[in-house]
Scaffold this motif. Structure first.
Motif, PDB file in Angstrom:
ATOM      1  N   PRO A 130       7.539   3.476  -1.844  1.00 55.37           N
ATOM      2  CA  PRO A 130       7.273   4.545  -0.870  1.00 55.37           C
ATOM      3  C   PRO A 130       8.284   4.554   0.268  1.00 55.37           C
ATOM      4  O   PRO A 130       8.687   5.630   0.736  1.00 55.37           O
ATOM      5  CB  PRO A 130       5.880   4.212  -0.337  1.00 55.37           C
ATOM      6  CG  PRO A 130       5.250   3.382  -1.391  1.00 55.37           C
ATOM      7  CD  PRO A 130       6.355   2.639  -2.076  1.00 55.37           C
ATOM      8  N   PRO A 190       4.718  11.277  -3.860  1.00 58.31           N
ATOM      9  CA  PRO A 190       4.444  11.185  -2.434  1.00 58.31           C
ATOM     10  C   PRO A 190       4.968   9.896  -1.820  1.00 58.31           C
ATOM     11  O   PRO A 190       4.891   8.831  -2.423  1.00 58.31           O
ATOM     12  CB  PRO A 190       2.911  11.217  -2.362  1.00 58.31           C
ATOM     13  CG  PRO A 190       2.448  10.738  -3.688  1.00 58.31           C
ATOM     14  CD  PRO A 190       3.516  11.079  -4.684  1.00 58.31           C
ATOM     15  N   GLY A 191       5.504  10.006  -0.628  1.00 63.24           N
ATOM     16  CA  GLY A 191       5.913   8.852   0.165  1.00 63.24           C
ATOM     17  C   GLY A 191       5.240   8.955   1.518  1.00 63.24           C
ATOM     18  O   GLY A 191       4.418   9.855   1.734  1.00 63.24           O
ATOM     19  N   PRO A 192       5.590   8.079   2.425  1.00 60.19           N
ATOM     20  CA  PRO A 192       4.923   8.099   3.734  1.00 60.19           C
ATOM     21  C   PRO A 192       5.172   9.381   4.520  1.00 60.19           C
ATOM     22  O   PRO A 192       4.401   9.715   5.405  1.00 60.19           O
ATOM     23  CB  PRO A 192       5.506   6.889   4.462  1.00 60.19           C
ATOM     24  CG  PRO A 192       6.641   6.404   3.644  1.00 60.19           C
ATOM     25  CD  PRO A 192       6.498   6.934   2.260  1.00 60.19           C
ATOM     26  N   LEU A 193       6.239  10.102   4.217  1.00 62.47           N
ATOM     27  CA  LEU A 193       6.499  11.363   4.909  1.00 62.47           C
ATOM     28  C   LEU A 193       6.237  12.559   3.999  1.00 62.47           C
ATOM     29  O   LEU A 193       6.769  13.642   4.214  1.00 62.47           O
ATOM     30  CB  LEU A 193       7.947  11.397   5.401  1.00 62.47           C
ATOM     31  CG  LEU A 193       8.355  10.266   6.344  1.00 62.47           C
ATOM     32  CD1 LEU A 193       9.847  10.318   6.619  1.00 62.47           C
ATOM     33  CD2 LEU A 193       7.565  10.350   7.634  1.00 62.47           C
ATOM     34  N   GLY A 194       5.461  12.342   2.953  1.00 61.97           N
ATOM     35  CA  GLY A 194       5.219  13.408   1.989  1.00 61.97           C
ATOM     36  C   GLY A 194       6.240  13.354   0.865  1.00 61.97           C
ATOM     37  O   GLY A 194       7.054  12.432   0.780  1.00 61.97           O
ATOM     38  N   SER A 195       6.237  14.359   0.005  1.00 63.49           N
ATOM     39  CA  SER A 195       7.139  14.368  -1.141  1.00 63.49           C
ATOM     40  C   SER A 195       8.388  15.187  -0.825  1.00 63.49           C
ATOM     41  O   SER A 195       8.436  15.931   0.152  1.00 63.49           O
ATOM     42  CB  SER A 195       6.424  14.975  -2.337  1.00 63.49           C
ATOM     43  OG  SER A 195       6.161  16.345  -2.081  1.00 63.49           O
ATOM     44  N   ARG A 203       6.920  -0.272  -6.440  1.00 68.10           N
ATOM     45  CA  ARG A 203       5.646   0.255  -5.954  1.00 68.10           C
ATOM     46  C   ARG A 203       4.504  -0.319  -6.803  1.00 68.10           C
ATOM     47  O   ARG A 203       4.548  -0.323  -8.022  1.00 68.10           O
ATOM     48  CB  ARG A 203       5.667   1.773  -6.101  1.00 68.10           C
ATOM     49  CG  ARG A 203       4.484   2.478  -5.511  1.00 68.10           C
ATOM     50  CD  ARG A 203       4.656   3.986  -5.677  1.00 68.10           C
ATOM     51  NE  ARG A 203       3.873   4.697  -4.680  1.00 68.10           N
ATOM     52  CZ  ARG A 203       4.172   5.902  -4.220  1.00 68.10           C
ATOM     53  NH1 ARG A 203       5.239   6.515  -4.625  1.00 68.10           N
ATOM     54  NH2 ARG A 203       3.407   6.482  -3.340  1.00 68.10           N
ATOM     55  N   GLY A 204       3.505  -0.840  -6.151  1.00 70.54           N
ATOM     56  CA  GLY A 204       2.348  -1.362  -6.874  1.00 70.54           C
ATOM     57  C   GLY A 204       2.508  -2.795  -7.335  1.00 70.54           C
ATOM     58  O   GLY A 204       1.556  -3.422  -7.777  1.00 70.54           O
ATOM     59  N   HIS A 247       4.999   1.758   7.112  1.00 68.04           N
ATOM     60  CA  HIS A 247       4.204   1.812   5.891  1.00 68.04           C
ATOM     61  C   HIS A 247       3.381   0.546   5.786  1.00 68.04           C
ATOM     62  O   HIS A 247       3.880  -0.506   5.424  1.00 68.04           O
ATOM     63  CB  HIS A 247       5.121   1.942   4.678  1.00 68.04           C
ATOM     64  CG  HIS A 247       4.365   1.866   3.386  1.00 68.04           C
ATOM     65  ND1 HIS A 247       3.355   2.751   3.081  1.00 68.04           N
ATOM     66  CD2 HIS A 247       4.456   1.010   2.355  1.00 68.04           C
ATOM     67  CE1 HIS A 247       2.872   2.443   1.891  1.00 68.04           C
ATOM     68  NE2 HIS A 247       3.511   1.390   1.438  1.00 68.04           N
ATOM     69  N   ALA A 270       0.596   4.448  -7.889  1.00 67.30           N
ATOM     70  CA  ALA A 270       1.884   4.747  -8.511  1.00 67.30           C
ATOM     71  C   ALA A 270       1.757   5.344  -9.918  1.00 67.30           C
ATOM     72  O   ALA A 270       2.436   6.311 -10.236  1.00 67.30           O
ATOM     73  CB  ALA A 270       2.729   3.477  -8.536  1.00 67.30           C
ATOM     74  N   GLU A 310      -2.428   9.092   6.659  1.00 67.00           N
ATOM     75  CA  GLU A 310      -1.764   8.964   5.367  1.00 67.00           C
ATOM     76  C   GLU A 310      -0.798   7.783   5.309  1.00 67.00           C
ATOM     77  O   GLU A 310      -0.433   7.341   4.243  1.00 67.00           O
ATOM     78  CB  GLU A 310      -1.079  10.266   4.976  1.00 67.00           C
ATOM     79  CG  GLU A 310       0.210  10.571   5.710  1.00 67.00           C
ATOM     80  CD  GLU A 310       0.826  11.854   5.193  1.00 67.00           C
ATOM     81  OE1 GLU A 310       0.086  12.760   4.824  1.00 67.00           O
ATOM     82  OE2 GLU A 310       2.054  11.911   5.155  1.00 67.00           O
ATOM     83  N   PHE A 311      -0.418   7.244   6.478  1.00 63.83           N
ATOM     84  CA  PHE A 311       0.449   6.071   6.451  1.00 63.83           C
ATOM     85  C   PHE A 311      -0.310   4.836   5.989  1.00 63.83           C
ATOM     86  O   PHE A 311       0.277   3.828   5.671  1.00 63.83           O
ATOM     87  CB  PHE A 311       1.023   5.806   7.843  1.00 63.83           C
ATOM     88  CG  PHE A 311       2.010   6.843   8.245  1.00 63.83           C
ATOM     89  CD1 PHE A 311       1.592   7.913   9.007  1.00 63.83           C
ATOM     90  CD2 PHE A 311       3.335   6.782   7.831  1.00 63.83           C
ATOM     91  CE1 PHE A 311       2.493   8.903   9.374  1.00 63.83           C
ATOM     92  CE2 PHE A 311       4.230   7.762   8.199  1.00 63.83           C
ATOM     93  CZ  PHE A 311       3.805   8.823   8.971  1.00 63.83           C
ATOM     94  N   CYS A 353      -0.499   3.716  -1.695  1.00 67.45           N
ATOM     95  CA  CYS A 353       0.556   4.564  -2.232  1.00 67.45           C
ATOM     96  C   CYS A 353       0.318   5.926  -1.628  1.00 67.45           C
ATOM     97  O   CYS A 353      -0.411   6.730  -2.172  1.00 67.45           O
ATOM     98  CB  CYS A 353       0.495   4.627  -3.745  1.00 67.45           C
ATOM     99  SG  CYS A 353       0.903   3.065  -4.512  1.00 67.45           S
ATOM    100  N   PRO A 354       0.877   6.192  -0.468  1.00 71.92           N
ATOM    101  CA  PRO A 354       0.426   7.318   0.331  1.00 71.92           C
ATOM    102  C   PRO A 354       0.645   8.641  -0.360  1.00 71.92           C
ATOM    103  O   PRO A 354       1.687   8.891  -0.947  1.00 71.92           O
ATOM    104  CB  PRO A 354       1.259   7.214   1.600  1.00 71.92           C
ATOM    105  CG  PRO A 354       2.375   6.330   1.266  1.00 71.92           C
ATOM    106  CD  PRO A 354       1.986   5.471   0.125  1.00 71.92           C
ATOM    107  N   PRO A 369      -0.212  12.901   0.319  1.00 71.87           N
ATOM    108  CA  PRO A 369      -0.866  13.941   1.095  1.00 71.87           C
ATOM    109  C   PRO A 369      -2.008  14.510   0.265  1.00 71.87           C
ATOM    110  O   PRO A 369      -1.819  14.863  -0.887  1.00 71.87           O
ATOM    111  CB  PRO A 369       0.247  14.976   1.317  1.00 71.87           C
ATOM    112  CG  PRO A 369       1.294  14.675   0.304  1.00 71.87           C
ATOM    113  CD  PRO A 369       1.122  13.260  -0.142  1.00 71.87           C
TER     114      PRO A 369
END
Lengths: 364, 346
Positions: free
Chosen positions: A69, A96-101, A275-276, A307, A344, B3-4, B8-9, B11
């Motif tokens: 992420p 998706p990541g911490p700031l969205g995709s 991830r995971g 994160h 993930a 969401e943070f 596995c964040p 939205p």
């Protein structure tokens, strides 16, 4: 279609399925590494053709799913910069990541483009000399040589407005982590045919011997997958732990030497976060010193994206290591779906959870 | 929830419109349910068919509208003008209605070359003639350079319903056979090939065509039609899922029976696309009783636009789900796509 239909032949499938039934006497857990194999196993409903003794476990072989992420957060931050054209393979956009995709960043105005080859990103840089073109290099040893080629070409041409955000990962270190884990749940491995087409399978011989685990290099069509399973079951029943190649129409022991040369020219192995799963040493490809001017993380220094992982009950880590099956997760199909993934393996169509959700929901 | 804080964040629900909201898949369905249906609720809209069927004194009318935003404007086998006429004519045909009148609204981007506009309009004239409709009203707006993709077209259409019984997902019955009017996926690949700059040895041409002649022939032959659906964005898989949901019935199709041109199959294998989700602009699926199948196939095969018609499956059970019998004989779910179909890495 030639070279495809003969490997999707219902008669051949039934024959192989019968041979596997005749071979098996005990329960065996087999893991395929590659997300493409997971996808096809479920797309063709192959688990229902196998005897109940065989359970298939879906390993961490979806590069899109295992991209950390934090790295996706960096990708989104870079993509949001007005001077940047951010080029990526298509299936990375939805993750998706911490700031969205990246797809969400695109919706907000970021210039995010889908490319089919890293060389397309190099061409974008040529066509847009006043913009910074950043390529998101994702994938295993399959896509990494083409990324290496893009960087190599950019260096030779002195292409100053091209850079790489490197997220490439390597299969053998992940296998080493899974097979060496004290919670190991796997009896045999189906190695990914396309990875071996590039890298050969010499590096798997040590793994098989060290962990006394049979490994069969396997293709992607139904007949290929069943033939790989048949060879693996035969080895397990006979107590052998060798590397066998059931995908000889594409794979030779040494692999594609030219591609490997390009890979080693541009990249060197180092630690990478999965991830995971967590960090695995020597499992990531990083640019060598000579090519560091093309490193997007250097060109666009960013603060680390906050994160803090917490436990929502997502079993992604255990699913990726084959300890649990997607259906055993309490979130599967409830709080976690391909539309709103939490773990993930639900994020890309090749992730184990997404493949189960999409193709095998009959009893849910 | 912050969401943070997710492991596995993700939205939960996008707070802005994304491309996939127009892709015809799950997000489009959610958009309609969440935003449009509550606001516009009425019985005709609730049917969620390709067009609304409206009772007026002395006539049953079908009314539909569609907007066209294809890029590039011209592609192998057609252009946005063909699409704008055929798309709306076909939505009317899917209601069992003879298309009569169209409107055409143009949103042009400043700087659009006149020769492109003239080619598009000529295509609209030809397609309207072929479909037997008149373009009777229209509108033009021009937007600043950079604020439109060359040209957007909206068309609305009115037709008279000539089918003797209601054609809708609710008329689908257990035991019905499902057929498609020809090979699937050409339009999707034709547009993709020019949009992405892909070159194929055998260029794939769009299937764009008016479907009314095929529907008219079926009705003329006395075939009892339960449901029709043109297989536009989202393709066969999406259309069947919509009908399964709306009818509450299960549909099982045979993967080996679904026709695709070899070049479409090859492109899909290369790009990791599933041809069952590719858009078509001149193909439809029909649901009808098995006793009418042979007559329907013979009738369709006599029409140029549907000469490749074949049966691909049937309606069974009350699962409200689509199952696919794969080429190797196993059974799996054929689901709606989550978002746009994106080429896969490996």
């Amino acid at each position: 279609m030639k070279f495809v239909d003969e490997y999707r032949d219902a008669h051949g499938v039934a024959e192989l399925s019968g041979e596997i039934r005749a071979l098996v006497t005990r329960p065996w857990k087999l893991m395929e590494i590659c997300g493409g194999q997971t996808h096809n196993l479920l797309r063709y409903g192959i688990p229902e053709l196998l005897p109940p003794e065989i359970s298939l476990i879906h390993g961490p072989g979806c590069p899109v799913c295992v991209t950390a992420p934090e790295l996706i957060g960096k990708a989104v931050e870079i993509a949001r910069r007005p001077e940047v054209i951010f080029a990526s393979f298509g299936d990375m956009l939805r993750v998706p990541g911490p700031l969205g995709s990246l797809l969400a960043a695109k919706a907000e105005g970021a210039d995010v483009r889908i490319v089919y080859s890293p060389l397309d990103a190099v061409n974008l840089a040529h066509r847009h000399p006043r913009r910074e073109v950043v390529f998101f290099g994702v994938g295993f040893e399959t896509t990494a040589p083409a990324t290496a080629m893009a960087v190599w070409q950019a260096e030779r041409e002195g292409l100053a407005n091209f850079s790489l955000l490197a997220a490439h990962v390597l299969v053998p270190p992940a296998l080493e982590a899974i097979l060496g884990s004290p919670r190991r749940a796997v009896d045999g491995i189906l190695a990914a045919g396309h990875v071996c087409a590039v890298m050969g399978f010499g590096e798997y011989e040590g793994l098989a011997a060290r962990h006394r685990t049979p490994i069969v290099v396997t293709g992607f069509e139904p007949i290929d997958l069943l033939e790989g399973i048949r060879l693996l079951v035969a080895q397990l029943e006979q107590g052998r732990a060798e590397v066998e190649n059931s995908y000889s129409r594409a794979v030779h022991r040494d692999g594609n030497l030219e591609a490997q040369r390009m890979l080693h020219e541009v990249f060197t192995a180092g630690p990478r976060e999965w991830r995971g799963i967590g960090s695995i040493s020597d499992s990531g490809l990083h640019l060598r010193a000579r090519y560091q001017e093309f490193d997007a993380e250097r060109r666009f220094p960013l603060p680390a994206v906050a994160h803090a992982p917490t436990d929502l009950g997502c079993l992604a880590g255990e699913i990726l290591q084959g300890i649990r099956k997607p259906r055993e997760c309490p979130l599967f199909g409830q709080g976690c779906t391909p539309d709103a993934p939490i773990g993930a393996p639900m994020v890309s169509s090749e992730g184990a959870c997404a493949a189960y959700f999409r193709y095998d929901r009959r009893s849910v | 929830m912050n969401e943070f804080a997710l492991q596995c964040p993700a939205p939960a629900a996008p707070d802005r419109v994304q491309l996939a909201h127009g892709g015809g898949g799950r997000l489009t369905a959610q958009l309609i349910e969440r935003v449009f249906l509550p606001a516009f609720a009425n019985p005709a809209l609730r049917v969620l068919h390709d067009g609304a069927v409206l009772e007026t004194p002395g006539a049953r009318l079908a009314f539909t509208t569609d907007s066209f935003v294809v890029s590039p404007l011209e592609f192998p086998g057609g252009n946005i003008g063909h699409l704008a006429v055929c798309g709306t004519v076909n939505d009317l045909a899917m209601c069992g209605a003879r298309p009569l009148w169209l409107s055409a609204g143009f949103i042009l981007e400043e700087g659009l070359p006149f020769d492109v506009l003239e080619r598009v309009v000529a295509s609209m004239r030809d397609a309207a003639r072929e479909a037997g409709v008149a373009i009777v009203t229209g509108d033009t707006k021009v937007v600043d350079h950079g604020k439109g993709d060359g040209m957007f077209i909206n068309t609305a259409g009115i037709g008279t319903v000539v089918a003797p019984t209601a054609i809708s997902p609710r008329a689908v019955q257990e035991g019905d056979v499902v057929l498609v009017s020809g090979d699937l996926g050409c339009h999707g690949i034709a547009v993709l090939s020019v949009r992405e700059g892909l070159e194929f040895e055998a260029p794939v041409e769009s299937d764009v065509a008016p479907l009314w002649p095929a529907v008219e022939a079926l009705l003329g032959a006395g075939v009892e039609i339960h449901c029709l659906r043109d297989l536009t964005r989202g393709g066969l898989a999406t259309a069947l899922n919509e009908i399964a949901t709306a009818s509450g019935l299960g549909i099982t199709i045979e993967e080996s029976a679904v026709p695709h041109a070899p070049s479409v199959r090859a492109a899909c294998e290369l790009l990791g696309l599933d041809p069952l989700y590719l858009a078509n602009e001149g193909r439809f699926a029909a649901f009808l009783p098995e006793c009418d199948l042979e007559r329907a196939l013979a009738t369709l095969r006599a029409c140029a636009v549907s000469q490749g018609a074949v049966a691909i499956g049937r309606v069974s059970g009350a699962s409200a789900r689509v199952d696919l019998r794969t080429v190797i004989g196993s059974l799996r779910v054929l689901d709606l796509l989550s978002g746009e179909q994106l080429p896969r890495i490996c």
